[in-house]
Design a protein around this motif. Structure first.
Motif, PDB file in Angstrom:
ATOM      1  N   PHE A  93     -20.880 -89.278   9.697  1.00 27.55           N
ATOM      2  CA  PHE A  93     -19.825 -88.503   9.057  1.00 27.55           C
ATOM      3  C   PHE A  93     -19.753 -88.702   7.549  1.00 27.55           C
ATOM      4  O   PHE A  93     -18.888 -88.153   6.901  1.00 27.55           O
ATOM      5  CB  PHE A  93     -18.470 -88.832   9.684  1.00 27.55           C
ATOM      6  CG  PHE A  93     -18.251 -88.111  10.972  1.00 27.55           C
ATOM      7  CD1 PHE A  93     -17.726 -86.841  10.992  1.00 27.55           C
ATOM      8  CD2 PHE A  93     -18.614 -88.702  12.172  1.00 27.55           C
ATOM      9  CE1 PHE A  93     -17.553 -86.157  12.168  1.00 27.55           C
ATOM     10  CE2 PHE A  93     -18.437 -88.024  13.361  1.00 27.55           C
ATOM     11  CZ  PHE A  93     -17.912 -86.755  13.363  1.00 27.55           C
ATOM     12  N   ILE A 114     -17.216 -85.591   6.509  1.00 25.23           N
ATOM     13  CA  ILE A 114     -15.863 -86.130   6.385  1.00 25.23           C
ATOM     14  C   ILE A 114     -15.043 -85.291   5.409  1.00 25.23           C
ATOM     15  O   ILE A 114     -13.822 -85.163   5.550  1.00 25.23           O
ATOM     16  CB  ILE A 114     -15.906 -87.631   5.988  1.00 25.23           C
ATOM     17  CG1 ILE A 114     -14.595 -88.313   6.334  1.00 25.23           C
ATOM     18  CG2 ILE A 114     -16.192 -87.827   4.522  1.00 25.23           C
ATOM     19  CD1 ILE A 114     -14.327 -88.466   7.785  1.00 25.23           C
ATOM     20  N   VAL A 153     -13.684 -82.562   7.528  1.00 26.42           N
ATOM     21  CA  VAL A 153     -12.581 -83.054   8.355  1.00 26.42           C
ATOM     22  C   VAL A 153     -11.324 -83.192   7.506  1.00 26.42           C
ATOM     23  O   VAL A 153     -10.224 -82.775   7.903  1.00 26.42           O
ATOM     24  CB  VAL A 153     -12.957 -84.402   9.008  1.00 26.42           C
ATOM     25  CG1 VAL A 153     -11.767 -84.972   9.756  1.00 26.42           C
ATOM     26  CG2 VAL A 153     -14.118 -84.226   9.959  1.00 26.42           C
ATOM     27  N   THR A 154     -11.493 -83.762   6.304  1.00 25.10           N
ATOM     28  CA  THR A 154     -10.347 -83.927   5.409  1.00 25.10           C
ATOM     29  C   THR A 154      -9.711 -82.580   5.092  1.00 25.10           C
ATOM     30  O   THR A 154      -8.486 -82.430   5.126  1.00 25.10           O
ATOM     31  CB  THR A 154     -10.792 -84.589   4.096  1.00 25.10           C
ATOM     32  OG1 THR A 154     -11.580 -85.718   4.410  1.00 25.10           O
ATOM     33  CG2 THR A 154      -9.612 -85.016   3.273  1.00 25.10           C
ATOM     34  N   LEU A 191      -7.624 -81.357   7.876  1.00 27.22           N
ATOM     35  CA  LEU A 191      -6.343 -82.058   8.007  1.00 27.22           C
ATOM     36  C   LEU A 191      -5.377 -81.626   6.910  1.00 27.22           C
ATOM     37  O   LEU A 191      -4.174 -81.489   7.152  1.00 27.22           O
ATOM     38  CB  LEU A 191      -6.558 -83.573   7.983  1.00 27.22           C
ATOM     39  CG  LEU A 191      -7.375 -84.127   9.165  1.00 27.22           C
ATOM     40  CD1 LEU A 191      -7.478 -85.633   9.077  1.00 27.22           C
ATOM     41  CD2 LEU A 191      -6.773 -83.730  10.486  1.00 27.22           C
ATOM     42  N   ILE A 192      -5.898 -81.391   5.691  1.00 28.24           N
ATOM     43  CA  ILE A 192      -5.012 -80.898   4.628  1.00 28.24           C
ATOM     44  C   ILE A 192      -4.476 -79.519   5.011  1.00 28.24           C
ATOM     45  O   ILE A 192      -3.296 -79.212   4.823  1.00 28.24           O
ATOM     46  CB  ILE A 192      -5.738 -80.829   3.271  1.00 28.24           C
ATOM     47  CG1 ILE A 192      -6.248 -82.204   2.857  1.00 28.24           C
ATOM     48  CG2 ILE A 192      -4.801 -80.315   2.188  1.00 28.24           C
ATOM     49  CD1 ILE A 192      -7.063 -82.177   1.593  1.00 28.24           C
ATOM     50  N   ILE A 226      -9.773 -89.019  15.320  1.00 27.07           N
ATOM     51  CA  ILE A 226     -10.157 -88.162  14.192  1.00 27.07           C
ATOM     52  C   ILE A 226      -9.488 -88.615  12.898  1.00 27.07           C
ATOM     53  O   ILE A 226     -10.135 -88.772  11.870  1.00 27.07           O
ATOM     54  CB  ILE A 226      -9.823 -86.691  14.513  1.00 27.07           C
ATOM     55  CG1 ILE A 226     -10.707 -86.235  15.666  1.00 27.07           C
ATOM     56  CG2 ILE A 226     -10.038 -85.817  13.293  1.00 27.07           C
ATOM     57  CD1 ILE A 226     -10.506 -84.838  16.104  1.00 27.07           C
ATOM     58  N   LEU A 262     -12.505 -91.822  12.236  1.00 26.13           N
ATOM     59  CA  LEU A 262     -13.553 -91.088  11.521  1.00 26.13           C
ATOM     60  C   LEU A 262     -13.569 -91.464  10.047  1.00 26.13           C
ATOM     61  O   LEU A 262     -14.592 -91.390   9.378  1.00 26.13           O
ATOM     62  CB  LEU A 262     -13.343 -89.576  11.628  1.00 26.13           C
ATOM     63  CG  LEU A 262     -13.914 -88.876  12.838  1.00 26.13           C
ATOM     64  CD1 LEU A 262     -13.967 -87.393  12.584  1.00 26.13           C
ATOM     65  CD2 LEU A 262     -15.283 -89.386  13.180  1.00 26.13           C
ATOM     66  N   PHE A 263     -12.423 -91.863   9.524  1.00 32.48           N
ATOM     67  CA  PHE A 263     -12.366 -92.225   8.109  1.00 32.48           C
ATOM     68  C   PHE A 263     -12.708 -93.692   7.891  1.00 32.48           C
ATOM     69  O   PHE A 263     -12.599 -94.199   6.792  1.00 32.48           O
ATOM     70  CB  PHE A 263     -10.975 -91.924   7.551  1.00 32.48           C
ATOM     71  CG  PHE A 263     -10.733 -90.453   7.357  1.00 32.48           C
ATOM     72  CD1 PHE A 263     -10.944 -89.871   6.130  1.00 32.48           C
ATOM     73  CD2 PHE A 263     -10.319 -89.672   8.399  1.00 32.48           C
ATOM     74  CE1 PHE A 263     -10.736 -88.520   5.941  1.00 32.48           C
ATOM     75  CE2 PHE A 263     -10.116 -88.321   8.224  1.00 32.48           C
ATOM     76  CZ  PHE A 263     -10.324 -87.738   6.997  1.00 32.48           C
ATOM     77  N   ILE A 274      -6.489 -91.326   5.337  1.00 34.08           N
ATOM     78  CA  ILE A 274      -5.766 -90.657   4.260  1.00 34.08           C
ATOM     79  C   ILE A 274      -4.396 -90.211   4.759  1.00 34.08           C
ATOM     80  O   ILE A 274      -3.421 -90.209   4.021  1.00 34.08           O
ATOM     81  CB  ILE A 274      -6.565 -89.426   3.764  1.00 34.08           C
ATOM     82  CG1 ILE A 274      -7.960 -89.845   3.326  1.00 34.08           C
ATOM     83  CG2 ILE A 274      -5.843 -88.699   2.655  1.00 34.08           C
ATOM     84  CD1 ILE A 274      -8.004 -90.677   2.093  1.00 34.08           C
ATOM     85  N   PHE A 275      -4.352 -89.799   6.029  1.00 37.07           N
ATOM     86  CA  PHE A 275      -3.118 -89.266   6.591  1.00 37.07           C
ATOM     87  C   PHE A 275      -2.545 -90.226   7.614  1.00 37.07           C
ATOM     88  O   PHE A 275      -3.264 -91.011   8.209  1.00 37.07           O
ATOM     89  CB  PHE A 275      -3.374 -87.921   7.266  1.00 37.07           C
ATOM     90  CG  PHE A 275      -3.864 -86.886   6.338  1.00 37.07           C
ATOM     91  CD1 PHE A 275      -2.977 -86.131   5.600  1.00 37.07           C
ATOM     92  CD2 PHE A 275      -5.210 -86.666   6.176  1.00 37.07           C
ATOM     93  CE1 PHE A 275      -3.426 -85.185   4.725  1.00 37.07           C
ATOM     94  CE2 PHE A 275      -5.670 -85.721   5.295  1.00 37.07           C
ATOM     95  CZ  PHE A 275      -4.775 -84.977   4.574  1.00 37.07           C
ATOM     96  N   ILE A 303      -0.309 -86.609  12.107  1.00 35.42           N
ATOM     97  CA  ILE A 303      -1.338 -85.585  12.311  1.00 35.42           C
ATOM     98  C   ILE A 303      -1.396 -85.217  13.790  1.00 35.42           C
ATOM     99  O   ILE A 303      -1.483 -84.037  14.153  1.00 35.42           O
ATOM    100  CB  ILE A 303      -2.719 -86.084  11.826  1.00 35.42           C
ATOM    101  CG1 ILE A 303      -2.789 -86.089  10.312  1.00 35.42           C
ATOM    102  CG2 ILE A 303      -3.832 -85.218  12.390  1.00 35.42           C
ATOM    103  CD1 ILE A 303      -3.040 -84.761   9.671  1.00 35.42           C
ATOM    104  N   LEU A 312       3.106 -85.436   5.467  1.00 32.55           N
ATOM    105  CA  LEU A 312       1.665 -85.147   5.478  1.00 32.55           C
ATOM    106  C   LEU A 312       1.214 -84.573   4.138  1.00 32.55           C
ATOM    107  O   LEU A 312       0.156 -84.940   3.605  1.00 32.55           O
ATOM    108  CB  LEU A 312       1.325 -84.166   6.598  1.00 32.55           C
ATOM    109  CG  LEU A 312       1.322 -84.758   8.003  1.00 32.55           C
ATOM    110  CD1 LEU A 312       1.044 -83.682   9.029  1.00 32.55           C
ATOM    111  CD2 LEU A 312       0.273 -85.849   8.108  1.00 32.55           C
ATOM    112  N   CYS A 342      -1.468 -86.161   1.146  1.00 32.50           N
ATOM    113  CA  CYS A 342      -2.577 -85.560   0.387  1.00 32.50           C
ATOM    114  C   CYS A 342      -2.499 -85.975  -1.073  1.00 32.50           C
ATOM    115  O   CYS A 342      -3.519 -86.133  -1.735  1.00 32.50           O
ATOM    116  CB  CYS A 342      -2.550 -84.035   0.382  1.00 32.50           C
ATOM    117  SG  CYS A 342      -2.357 -83.215   1.915  1.00 32.50           S
TER     118      CYS A 342
END
Lengths: 197, 336
Positions: free
Chosen positions: A171, A176, A179-180, A183-184, B113, B117-118, B125-126, B131, B310, B314
Motif C-alpha cells: 500500500f 494509500i 485510500v486517504t 476517507l476524506i 482500513i 492500512l496506514f 490520519i482519521f 470512519i 472527521l 483532515c
C-alpha cells in the motif's frame, strides 16, 4: 445588491468546499495525485491553477455568449472550450518564459499539466450549462480553483505525514493516497445538503 | 509510542526523556474503563441489544486487527487495548437496533482500513471509530437512523422507534421538541440522564462527564480540545440557533443532545488524530465546534459531530505544520 453579494458568496463556498471538485465529484484526480506529494509543489500548483481557471472561465464565457450563441454552434462547446483552454495555456507558457524566466522556472512545470486537467474543462461547461452571468462564472472559477488548492494542500500535508508511517508494503505510495482520498471524501459527505444550487 | 515494549534496547527518541510506567496499553484500558458508566447507562436504557451490538463491534475490531497483523507479518498487539477501545467506541456510536452485519462490517472498515492500512497504531490520519460509523451511516442510512425509544427496563416489550431530539428539532422545531418531552425542565433532565433516543452510548451526558473528569484527573486528556469544542458550540448555538434572530438560540439543548459529549471528550481528543501543540488543539476544537453547528443548523444531517471531527482530522496535519512549536536557539529566518 446585498442579496446578490450573498448569492455570489454562496456560490464561492459551494464551489470551493461543499461541492469540492476532488472530494465530491472526483474530477482532476490525475494532477491531484501527481503534485500532492510535497507542500511546495501543491502551493505552486494552487497559484497557477487558480489563475488559469479564472482567466479561462472568463474567456470561455465571452466566447460562449458573444460568438457561439449568436452563431448557434453551442453543440460544439466541448471542442471549443478545450481549444480555448489549450491555446490560453500554451500562450501564457510562451509569454511567461520570455517575459519572466524566474516565474517560469517556479510555476512553468505546472502550466503544461493544467491543460490536461478535467476541472479546467468542467468549469466552463458547467457555467455554460447553468447560463451563469459573467461575474458568477468568474466567482465559480475562482472557487473551483481555490477548492482544488484546498484539496491539494490537505492532501500534501497528510502525505508528508504519511512518509513517516509504517504503511504495509503493497500500500505504499499511490494506493494509500487513494485510500486517504476516499476517507476524506467520506468526511466531506457531511456537507451534503448544505447549499443547494 | 512503542517505548515500553523496547525497554531493553537503546532508544533514540525526541525529548522529553522522562520515563514512566505509562504504556499505550494502560492508557487504552483506562479510557475504556472511563467509558463504562456511559455504557452501563446505555444498557440500562436500551436493554440487552446494546450489549449485543457493542460486543459484535469489539469482536469485529479485534478480529480485523488480528487478521491484518497476521497477513502483514507484524506482531499481533491485541493486548494493548487499542482495537478493543475502537470497537467499544464504535459500538457506543451505533443505534441499539442495528442488525448484526453493520457492527461487523463497519468495525472492519474502522480497524483494518482506517488504522492498519496506514501502519497501525500511531499512524492513522482519521479516528477509526468515526470512519466506521460514517461508513455505516452512508451505506445503511435507514438502519443507522432508526432509533429505538429507551424503555429503562429489561422487559420483553417490542422496541418502539422514535426520533432523536436533534432529529425532532430539525423537523419540527423547538415547540415539537418540548411537546414530546413534556416541558422544558423535563427535556433537560432527560437529556442530562440520557433518557432519550440516540446511539446507545451517547445519550447519558452525566455519565460521559464523569468519565471525562476521570480522564482529566488522570491527565490522559487535557482540557484544550473539549473546552474549546464545547465552548464554540455553545456560543454559536446561542448566536445562530434561534428562530427569532441573533442570540436567541438555546446553547444548553445543543450541548446536551446528540453525540457532542461523547465526541468532544472521547473522540476529538484521540492523541493520534488531533494536533500535537496546545494552540493547535484549541484551533482544532474551535474548528470542530464551527463545523458541528454548521452541519446541525444548515446541512442535511441532523447531527454533525462525527463529520466535524472527521473533517478536522483532515486538517490536523496542516494545523501541526503551521503551528510548530518554536525551536529553541534558532533565529526566525532559520525556521521554515
Amino acid at each position: 445588491m446585498e442579496k446578490e453579494f450573498l448569492k455570489l458568496f454562496e456560490l464561492f463556498i459551494a464551489a470551493s468546499v461543499i461541492n469540492n471538485f476532488v472530494f465530491t465529484r472526483f474530477l482532476g484526480l490525475c494532477i491531484f495525485f501527481g503534485v500532492s506529494k510535497k507542500m511546495e509543489t501543491a502551493i505552486g500548483m494552487t497559484i497557477t491553477f487558480t489563475a488559469v481557471m479564472v482567466v479561462s472561465a472568463a474567456l470561455s464565457w465571452l466566447v460562449f455568449f458573444y460568438i457561439m450563441i449568436p452563431l448557434e454552434i453551442t453543440f460544439l462547446k466541448i471542442v471549443i472550450f478545450i481549444g480555448i483552454v489549450a491555446a490560453f495555456v500554451q500562450a501564457s507558457d510562451t509569454i511567461i518564459r520570455k517575459v519572466s524566466p524566474g516565474l517560469y522556472y517556479k510555476l512553468g512545470v505546472y502550466l503544461a499539466l493544467i491543460a490536461t486537467n478535467c476541472i479546467i474543462i468542467a468549469v466552463p461547461l458547467i457555467n455554460a450549462g447553468e447560463k451563469r452571468t459573467f461575474i458568477e462564472s468568474l466567482v465559480f472559477g475562482l472557487g473551483s480553483g481555490l477548492g482544488f488548492g484546498l484539496a491539494l494542500t490537505i492532501m500534501a500535508s497528510i502525505r508528508e505525514k504519511l512518509e513517516l508511517a509504517d504503511v504495509p508494503r503493497p500500500f505504499r505510495g499511490m494506493p494509500i493516497a487513494w485510500v486517504t482520498t476516499a476517507l476524506i471524501a467520506l468526511a466531506f459527505t457531511g456537507f451534503s445538503g448544505l447549499i443547494t444550487l | 509510542m512503542a517505548v515500553a515494549k523496547k525497554e531493553q534496547e537503546l532508544l533514540v527518541t525526541v525529548s522529553p526523556h522522562i520515563r514512566s510506567d505509562e504504556t499505550v496499553g494502560r492508557i487504552m484500558w483506562t479510557v475504556s474503563l472511563s467509558l463504562l458508566p456511559a455504557f452501563v447507562f446505555g444498557v440500562y436504557y436500551f436493554g440487552p441489544k446494546a450489549v449485543y451490538v457493542t460486543a459484535l463491534c469489539i469482536v469485529g475490531s479485534l478480529f480485523s486487527e488480528w487478521l491484518v497483523q497476521k497477513m502483514t507479518g507484524r506482531e499481533v498487539t491485541l493486548g494493548d487495548g487499542s482495537a478493543f477501545l475502537t470497537g467499544l467506541l464504535l459500538g457506543m456510536n451505533m443505534p441499539a437496533s442495528a442488525p448484526f452485519y453493520i457492527p461487523l462490517v463497519s468495525s472492519f472498515v474502522a480497524v483494518a482500513i482506517t488504522k492498519q492500512l496506514f501502519g497501525g497504531i500511531g499512524y492513522n490520519i482519521f479516528n477509526p471509530a468515526l470512519i466506521g460509523r460514517a461508513f455505516a451511516l452512508i451505506t445503511w442510512p435507514r438502519a443507522m437512523t432508526s432509533w429505538t425509544e429507551p424503555t429503562a427496563a429489561f422487559v420483553g416489550l417490542d422496541a418502539k422507534t422514535t426520533a432523536t431530539p436533534l432529529g425532532l428539532l430539525k423537523e419540527g422545531g423547538m415547540q415539537k421538541l418540548v411537546e414530546v418531552f413534556g416541558d422544558k425542565a423535563s427535556l433537560y433532565t432527560d437529556l442530562l440522564l440520557g433518557h432519550r433516543a440516540g446511539s446507545l452510548g451517547e445519550t447519558s451526558v452525566i455519565a460521559l462527564l464523569v468519565g471525562g473528569a476521570f480522564l482529566l484527573y488522570k491527565r490522559y486528556i487535557t482540557w484544550h480540545i473539549p473546552v474549546s469544542f464545547l465552548g464554540t458550540v455553545a456560543v454559536l448555538a446561542w448566536a445562530f440557533g434561534g428562530k427569532g434572530g441573533l442570540f436567541t438560540g438555546d446553547p444548553l439543548l445543543h450541548l446536551l443532545s446528540g453525540g457532542l459529549m461523547l465526541g468532544a471528550i472521547f473522540m476529538a481528543t484521540d492523541y493520534v488524530t488531533c494536533p500535537s501543540t496546545r494552540l493547535g488543539q484549541v484551533v482544532f476544537g474551535i474548528g470542530c465546534g464551527v463545523l458541528t453547528i454548521l452541519i446541525r443548523l444548515k446541512a442535511g444531517y441532523p447531527e454533525g459531530v462525527m463529520f466535524a471531527i472527521l473533517l478536522m482530522n483532515c486538517f490536523a496535519p496542516m494545523i501541526d505544520r503551521n503551528l510548530k512549536s518554536k525551536v529553541f536557539g534558532l533565529k526566525k529566518e532559520a525556521r521554515k
